[in-house]
Structure formats: C-alpha cells, structure tokens
Scaffold this motif. Structure first.
Motif, short mmCIF file in Angstrom:
data_model
loop_
_atom_site.label_atom_id
_atom_site.label_comp_id
_atom_site.label_asym_id
_atom_site.label_seq_id
_atom_site.Cartn_x
_atom_site.Cartn_y
_atom_site.Cartn_z
N LEU A 1 -1.33 -1.73 -6.80
CA LEU A 1 -2.73 -2.14 -6.79
C LEU A 1 -2.96 -3.60 -7.09
O LEU A 1 -3.75 -4.27 -6.41
CB LEU A 1 -3.54 -1.27 -7.77
N TYR B 1 -3.27 6.28 -5.37
CA TYR B 1 -3.46 6.11 -3.93
C TYR B 1 -4.93 6.25 -3.52
O TYR B 1 -5.37 5.63 -2.55
CB TYR B 1 -2.55 7.06 -3.15
N CYS C 1 0.82 -1.21 0.00
CA CYS C 1 0.00 0.00 0.00
C CYS C 1 0.86 1.26 0.00
O CYS C 1 0.52 2.25 -0.65
CB CYS C 1 -0.95 -0.01 1.19
N VAL D 1 -6.07 2.88 -4.11
CA VAL D 1 -5.60 2.00 -3.03
C VAL D 1 -6.53 2.12 -1.83
O VAL D 1 -6.99 1.12 -1.26
CB VAL D 1 -4.15 2.35 -2.62
N ALA E 1 -0.91 4.04 3.20
CA ALA E 1 -1.29 4.58 1.88
C ALA E 1 -1.47 6.10 1.94
O ALA E 1 -1.19 6.80 0.96
CB ALA E 1 -2.57 3.91 1.40
#
Length: 198
Positions: free
Chosen positions: A117, A154, A112, A157, A144
């Motif tokens: 991903l 992100y 992360c 994520v 993250a």
C-alpha cells in the motif's frame, strides 16, 4: 577505469557498503559497470535494499532506469518490492514512470499484486498510469484481484486504485471485467468497492 575497480564497486554495492562504494568511484570505477546478470551496482544495491549504497550511487549519477538482463531497473525493482526509500530516491532522480518490466508492466502492477500500500500510494502520487495494461492483459486493478487474496489489505489496494481513477470497465485479456473477477472469487468487499465507484 580498470576492471578491478569496477569489481570493487559491484562488491561494495552488493554488500551495502556505502563508504566502499564512494571509494571505488573515486578510484575510477564506472558508475554503470555491470556484473552478473547485467546488473549495475545500483540494481545490486536495490535488490538487497541497501539504501545508503543506493543513495551514494544515485548521488554519483547512476541511471535509475538502467535495466539488467531480466529487465529490472532500480526504479522498477524498488517499486515491485516495496523498497520505498530507494523508490523515492529513484523518483527524485529521473525515474521513468512509463518504464516496464519483463511482463510489460509498470512498477504499480507488481506493487498491487503484493499489496504494498505505501508503495502504491507513492507511485500514484508520482503520476503513474493507473490503467496501464501489461502483456498478460492485466491492469493493476486486475492484478490486485486475480493475484490478491481478497483480504482487508487488498480491499484497500482496490479502494486506493479506484480513488486514483482506475477504470473498472477495462476487461482482462479474456474479456472479463474486474467486478466479475472479484465476484467469481467470492471477494464481496471488493465487488462492493467497485460498485461504489461506478
């Protein structure tokens, strides 16, 4: 099983030479022989993303959870670095999802941090704990946000973690919530994702 054969195995693994890996094993090399830094042949192959050499070692029974001197195993390193083919091999051959690295984190947390991903999705599908807290007091969600850059990757994520049930109420080691961490960094899209998930 001589030291020469073990050395041949380690060299072959580091080079990604799968036929030489198999030859060294057939000659009597120990599959768990360790070289510099306490690395097994499988860890050496994994750190260089040599998929076929890793496959040959795993087929021969190499321990996917064996750690080197800095607490990297083939499973943990593949997960942390996005070596998805090797990660899949480790998961199919006994990877310990609860295994932790030198920071007390599972493979999901550095994945992360790096915005990997596809790796994150593989680990979540395998059933890894989405809310594990590492020695720094961070979950994958914190990582993250704190170590990410707020970009679209992100945001995705965070969305993926939230869809997997990540708990937005877990604070970091200083008592700060994921939402507050995102807000103080100006990551408005991540704040919006967290708000949607609450």
């Amino acid at each position: 099983m001589t030291r020469t054969e073990d050395t041949a195995l380690l060299v072959a693994a580091a080079r990604g030479d799968a036929p030489a890996v198999r030859a060294a094993l057939e000659a009597g090399a120990a599959v768990e022989a360790r070289g510099e830094g306490g690395m097994t042949a499988l860890v050496l192959a994994t750190k260089r993303n040599h998929v076929e050499a890793a496959r040959a070692l795993i087929d021969a029974g190499a321990d996917v959870n064996a750690k080197d001197d800095i607490q990297d195993s083939a499973y943990l390193y593949a997960g942390a670095r996005g070596h998805d083919e090797i990660l899949a091999l480790t998961l199919a051959n006994g990877a310990d999802l609860s295994s932790t690295n030198r920071f007390g984190g599972t493979a999901l947390i550095p994945a992360c941090e790096r915005g990997l991903l596809s790796t994150i999705r593989i680990l979540l599908a395998a059933g890894i704990d989405v809310d594990h807290v590492n020695d720094l007091g961070w979950t994958a969600l914190h990582e993250a946000i704190v170590l990410g850059d707020g970009s679209a990757t992100y945001v995705e994520v965070v969305r993926t973690l939230l869809a997997a049930g990540a708990d937005t109420a877990i604070p970091d080691g200083h008592g700060v919530s994921p939402r507050a961490l995102a807000a103080e960094r100006g990551f408005e899209a991540i704040v919006a994702e967290i708000d949607r998930a609450r």
